[in-house]
Design a protein around this motif. Structure first.
Motif, PDB file in Angstrom:
ATOM      1  N   PHE A   1       0.865  -1.176   0.000  1.00  0.00           N
ATOM      2  CA  PHE A   1       0.000   0.000   0.000  1.00  0.00           C
ATOM      3  C   PHE A   1       0.906   1.231   0.000  1.00  0.00           C
ATOM      4  O   PHE A   1       1.659   1.445   0.946  1.00  0.00           O
ATOM      5  CB  PHE A   1      -0.881   0.042   1.249  1.00  0.00           C
ATOM      6  N   VAL A   2       0.811   2.047  -1.046  1.00  0.00           N
ATOM      7  CA  VAL A   2       1.638   3.245  -1.160  1.00  0.00           C
ATOM      8  C   VAL A   2       0.744   4.463  -0.970  1.00  0.00           C
ATOM      9  O   VAL A   2      -0.286   4.608  -1.631  1.00  0.00           O
ATOM     10  CB  VAL A   2       2.348   3.309  -2.526  1.00  0.00           C
ATOM     11  N   ALA A   3       1.127   5.341  -0.063  1.00  0.00           N
ATOM     12  CA  ALA A   3       0.313   6.515   0.261  1.00  0.00           C
ATOM     13  C   ALA A   3       0.162   7.430  -0.944  1.00  0.00           C
ATOM     14  O   ALA A   3       0.936   7.371  -1.900  1.00  0.00           O
ATOM     15  CB  ALA A   3       0.940   7.275   1.426  1.00  0.00           C
ATOM     16  N   ALA A   4      -0.837   8.309  -0.886  1.00  0.00           N
ATOM     17  CA  ALA A   4      -1.139   9.213  -1.992  1.00  0.00           C
ATOM     18  C   ALA A   4       0.025  10.149  -2.312  1.00  0.00           C
ATOM     19  O   ALA A   4       0.106  10.683  -3.415  1.00  0.00           O
ATOM     20  CB  ALA A   4      -2.394  10.020  -1.674  1.00  0.00           C
ATOM     21  N   ASP A   5       0.943  10.341  -1.362  1.00  0.00           N
ATOM     22  CA  ASP A   5       2.094  11.217  -1.614  1.00  0.00           C
ATOM     23  C   ASP A   5       3.139  10.568  -2.524  1.00  0.00           C
ATOM     24  O   ASP A   5       4.120  11.199  -2.883  1.00  0.00           O
ATOM     25  CB  ASP A   5       2.744  11.658  -0.299  1.00  0.00           C
ATOM     26  N   ARG A   6       2.933   9.302  -2.879  1.00  0.00           N
ATOM     27  CA  ARG A   6       3.878   8.539  -3.710  1.00  0.00           C
ATOM     28  C   ARG A   6       5.285   8.599  -3.114  1.00  0.00           C
ATOM     29  O   ARG A   6       6.274   8.694  -3.812  1.00  0.00           O
ATOM     30  CB  ARG A   6       3.866   9.051  -5.157  1.00  0.00           C
TER      31      ARG A   6
ATOM     32  N   ARG B   1      -5.690   6.613  -7.775  1.00  0.00           N
ATOM     33  CA  ARG B   1      -5.030   6.127  -6.558  1.00  0.00           C
ATOM     34  C   ARG B   1      -5.929   6.176  -5.327  1.00  0.00           C
ATOM     35  O   ARG B   1      -5.600   5.590  -4.300  1.00  0.00           O
ATOM     36  CB  ARG B   1      -3.750   6.915  -6.303  1.00  0.00           C
ATOM     37  N   GLY B   2      -7.040   6.881  -5.405  1.00  0.00           N
ATOM     38  CA  GLY B   2      -7.909   7.008  -4.245  1.00  0.00           C
ATOM     39  C   GLY B   2      -7.455   8.116  -3.316  1.00  0.00           C
ATOM     40  O   GLY B   2      -6.380   8.701  -3.472  1.00  0.00           O
ATOM     41  N   ARG B   3      -8.274   8.399  -2.331  1.00  0.00           N
ATOM     42  CA  ARG B   3      -7.976   9.489  -1.391  1.00  0.00           C
ATOM     43  C   ARG B   3      -6.690   9.249  -0.624  1.00  0.00           C
ATOM     44  O   ARG B   3      -5.925  10.180  -0.340  1.00  0.00           O
ATOM     45  CB  ARG B   3      -9.169   9.647  -0.415  1.00  0.00           C
ATOM     46  N   PHE B   4      -6.434   7.999  -0.241  1.00  0.00           N
ATOM     47  CA  PHE B   4      -5.271   7.679   0.592  1.00  0.00           C
ATOM     48  C   PHE B   4      -4.185   6.905  -0.172  1.00  0.00           C
ATOM     49  O   PHE B   4      -3.227   6.435   0.426  1.00  0.00           O
ATOM     50  CB  PHE B   4      -5.707   6.893   1.826  1.00  0.00           C
ATOM     51  N   GLY B   5      -4.370   6.751  -1.480  1.00  0.00           N
ATOM     52  CA  GLY B   5      -3.358   6.090  -2.301  1.00  0.00           C
ATOM     53  C   GLY B   5      -3.515   4.592  -2.425  1.00  0.00           C
ATOM     54  O   GLY B   5      -2.699   3.931  -3.069  1.00  0.00           O
ATOM     55  N   ILE B   6      -4.557   4.023  -1.831  1.00  0.00           N
ATOM     56  CA  ILE B   6      -4.630   2.567  -1.688  1.00  0.00           C
ATOM     57  C   ILE B   6      -5.682   1.944  -2.617  1.00  0.00           C
ATOM     58  O   ILE B   6      -6.001   0.766  -2.527  1.00  0.00           O
ATOM     59  CB  ILE B   6      -4.870   2.212  -0.202  1.00  0.00           C
TER      60      ILE B   6
END
Length: 331
Positions: free
Chosen positions: A78-83, A157-162
């Protein structure tokens, strides 16, 4: 026409549960230098994997004949939205690991981190089997199931990157325990691990149906692997064919659910298990049609096999990183 040979190169890194693979990739998706290192199994020290990544990047970069614009990391987790941050990696020891920051201290060019399935999906859309399709959902069948969503040239990527963690949809309440902590996840029924688990259980039970598979591994179920099962199926072993068809049936059921959620024009199926081709995908297509809501009255998404194989991860990671450099990260 622009010549990709004049464009900056990028380095793509694909991190799985068992390996770190890297490559030099040009703007046309062509791969030159390739480097692979085995990952210490479930290393409890994130620095060990980080060291391997840096080692691979340095070796690949040394082979470059011109500027390297960026390094893209495709991580199985799982990679956060901040990449930048790996929030959770089921098959590695990363938990809220600031991977971009750690690597940027040691790598001189810009570093971008993304989920490995996002990277593979991008590669298949840019250079592979779903070029030109505006709405794509990718499902990667490997150790588990990874996934990605691409809409109008942008990874969702979604709100939280997941977004895209389809493998952890619960399809069987109270079913097999998953490494994510839940029970009955889709990847427990339609992944490489599921294929091997079912085959090994037949061997362990001494089933005469598994006689040929047992002979392949000298009667030791633990020696059996997914590629062995696929090879046996190609050779005409009916039990291996049945095992793959069962995985395909579960795959198609899940794809029908995803069609209701995302309505893509195409599903692209990648990962190691996809090497089984029609032995997997034909049962998946049949199951998909049986479970699709409104079947017969709606357009059906195509279900196609990924074409870039195990290179999709680092091709996509490299191209996403190069694109991010040129567009200030908006991909």
């Amino acid at each position: 026409m622009h010549d990709a040979s004049d464009s900056p190169l990028a380095i793509g890194i694909d991190i799985g549960g068992t390996k770190v693979a890297g490559a030099l990739v040009d703007a046309a998706g062509r791969v030159t230098t390739r480097v692979r290192r085995d990952t210490p199994h479930r290393s409890t020290e994130p620095r060990v994997v980080e060291d391997l990544i840096v080692e691979v990047v340095q070796e690949v970069q040394a082979a470059a004949d011109r500027e390297v614009a960026a390094v893209g990391i495709g991580a199985a987790g799982f990679v956060a939205a901040d990449r930048a941050t790996v929030v959770f990696a089921p098959h590695l020891s990363w938990r809220h690991e600031p991977l971009q920051e750690a690597l940027s201290r040691r790598i001189e060019v810009p570093v971008f981190v993304d989920n490995d399935a996002n990277a593979a999906c991008w590669a298949e859309w840019r250079f592979g089997s779903v070029q030109g399709e505006s709405h794509v959902v990718m499902v990667n069948l490997g150790t588990g199931i990874g996934g990605a969503i691409l809409t109008e040239g942008r990874i969702e990527r979604g709100r939280f990157g997941i977004a895209g963690e389809f493998g952890h949809m619960q399809v069987m309440p109270g079913g097999h325990r998953c490494e994510c902590g839940n029970r009955g996840c889709w990847e427990q029924y339609a992944s490489g691990n599921a294929l091997v688990r079912e085959a090994r259980s037949l061997l362990a039970a001494g089933s005469p149906l598994a006689h040929d598979l047992a002979a392949t591994v000298g009667g030791d179920p633990q020696r059996l692997t997914g590629p062995m099962i696929t090879e046996a199926a190609r050779a005409g072993d009916p039990t291996a064919e049945e095992l793959l068809a069962e995985i395909g049936t579960w795959l198609g059921t899940g794809l029908a659910n995803l069609a209701d959620a995302f309505d893509p024009g195409a599903f692209v199926i990648g990962g190691g298990v996809s090497a089984a081709g029609s032995m997997l995908l034909d049962p998946a297509r049949d199951s998909f049609r049986r479970h699709l809501a409104g079947r017969g009255y709606r357009p059906e998404a195509q279900i196609v096999q990924a074409s870039l194989g195990n290179e999709a991860g680092f091709i996509g990671a490299a191209d996403l990183a190069r694109t991010a450099v040129h567009t200030q990260g908006e991909v």
